[in-house]
Design an enzyme around this catalytic site. Structure first.
Site, short mmCIF file in Angstrom:
data_model
loop_
_atom_site.label_atom_id
_atom_site.label_comp_id
_atom_site.label_asym_id
_atom_site.label_seq_id
_atom_site.Cartn_x
_atom_site.Cartn_y
_atom_site.Cartn_z
N GLU A 102 0.84 -1.21 0.00
CA GLU A 102 0.00 0.00 0.00
C GLU A 102 0.87 1.24 0.00
O GLU A 102 1.95 1.26 0.60
CB GLU A 102 -0.85 0.02 1.27
CG GLU A 102 -2.24 -0.56 1.10
CD GLU A 102 -3.22 0.41 0.45
OE1 GLU A 102 -2.79 1.30 -0.31
OE2 GLU A 102 -4.42 0.24 0.69
N ASP A 103 0.39 2.30 -0.64
CA ASP A 103 1.07 3.59 -0.55
C ASP A 103 0.89 4.17 0.85
O ASP A 103 1.81 4.68 1.45
CB ASP A 103 0.54 4.56 -1.62
CG ASP A 103 -0.98 4.63 -1.66
OD1 ASP A 103 -1.65 3.81 -0.99
OD2 ASP A 103 -1.52 5.49 -2.37
N ASP A 106 -4.59 4.70 6.18
CA ASP A 106 -5.20 5.80 6.93
C ASP A 106 -6.12 5.19 7.98
O ASP A 106 -5.67 4.80 9.06
CB ASP A 106 -5.93 6.68 5.90
CG ASP A 106 -6.57 7.93 6.47
OD1 ASP A 106 -6.68 8.04 7.70
OD2 ASP A 106 -7.00 8.80 5.70
N PHE A 155 -3.61 15.24 5.61
CA PHE A 155 -3.66 14.87 4.20
C PHE A 155 -2.37 15.23 3.46
O PHE A 155 -1.89 16.35 3.54
CB PHE A 155 -4.86 15.57 3.52
CG PHE A 155 -5.17 14.97 2.19
CD1 PHE A 155 -5.82 13.74 2.10
CD2 PHE A 155 -4.79 15.62 1.02
CE1 PHE A 155 -6.09 13.17 0.87
CE2 PHE A 155 -5.06 15.05 -0.22
CZ PHE A 155 -5.70 13.82 -0.28
N ARG A 168 -0.08 13.26 -8.21
CA ARG A 168 0.65 11.99 -8.03
C ARG A 168 2.09 12.06 -8.53
O ARG A 168 2.94 11.29 -8.11
CB ARG A 168 -0.04 10.86 -8.82
CG ARG A 168 -1.43 10.52 -8.36
CD ARG A 168 -1.89 9.22 -9.02
NE ARG A 168 -3.32 9.02 -8.94
CZ ARG A 168 -3.94 8.47 -7.90
NH1 ARG A 168 -3.26 8.07 -6.86
NH2 ARG A 168 -5.25 8.31 -7.91
#
Ligand code: IMP
Ligand code: MG
Length: 182
Positions: A102-103, A106, A155, A168
């Site tokens: 996963e990047d 959260d 964020f 991105r």
């Protein structure tokens, strides 16, 4: 660049590329060590993981397969609480070592969804690796097997991560300008 603008928001530099690359290399070395001799398949979670996997995989020296799943749970900058399957699992996972890449984790909703889908294929074992981890936002007690960099529950964009589909492409990571300094 110290500051970038995406849509209506301003973001400031938060994690420079060199710091990210060090974390990626460190994780790859640990994976090479831990997964030696296993039948390994890496499952990247698109879209956000593409830059992370491109860099990580260049440091992987063990025999391994690399594949992807695609899910969505985010609208703009907050989670919808629901996860949608866009590209499912197309590989045979049974009796194999599956490493989900996963990047960012959260709330943990996305990873929970993927984990239960992966478990239904009866793998030998499943490990979770994430480049960024918002520990404070995640369910208590949940800890990925591999974490690149822990970040506050704010964020971020860049290095594969988007704000409403843009941002991105940056090699560094940026945080919303009004967010508190670390
Ligand atoms: P979770 O299901 O709440 O753990 O969120 C996981 C997914 O939401 C990640 O795979 C990202 O695609 C996205 N996401 C979570 N936090 C951020 C962020 O700070 N920036 C950009 N995308 C994020
Ligand atoms: Mg993601």
């Amino acid at each position: 660049m110290k500051k970038i603008h995406i849509h209506d928001k301003e973001f400031r530099l938060f994690i420079p590329s060199a710091r990210i690359q060090r974390a990626v290399l460190k994780m790859a070395r640990q994976l090479n060590k831990d997964l030696k001799g296993k039948d390994v398949i890496f499952l990247g979670v698109l879209n956000g993981c593409y830059m992370f996997i491109a860099d990580l995989s260049r440091h992987l020296t063990i025999p391994c397969q690399i594949s992807f799943v695609k899910l969505a749970s985010y609208t703009a900058s907050s989670t919808t609480g629901e996860v949608y399957d866009l590209i499912g699992i197309n590989e045979d996972l049974s009796n194999r070592t599956v490493v989900i890449l996963e990047d960012i984790i959260d709330t943990g909703i996305t990873i929970e969804h993927i984990l239960s889908a992966v478990q239904s294929y009866h793998p030998a074992e499943v490990r979770i690796a994430t480049l960024f981890f918002k520990k404070e936002a995640c369910k208590p007690g949940f800890r990925p097997d591999y974490v690149g960099i822990e970040i506050p529950a704010q964020f971020i964009v860049g290095y594969g991560l988007d704000y409403n589909r843009f941002g991105r492409n940056f090699p560094d990571v940026y945080i919303e300008s009004e967010s508190k300094k670390r």
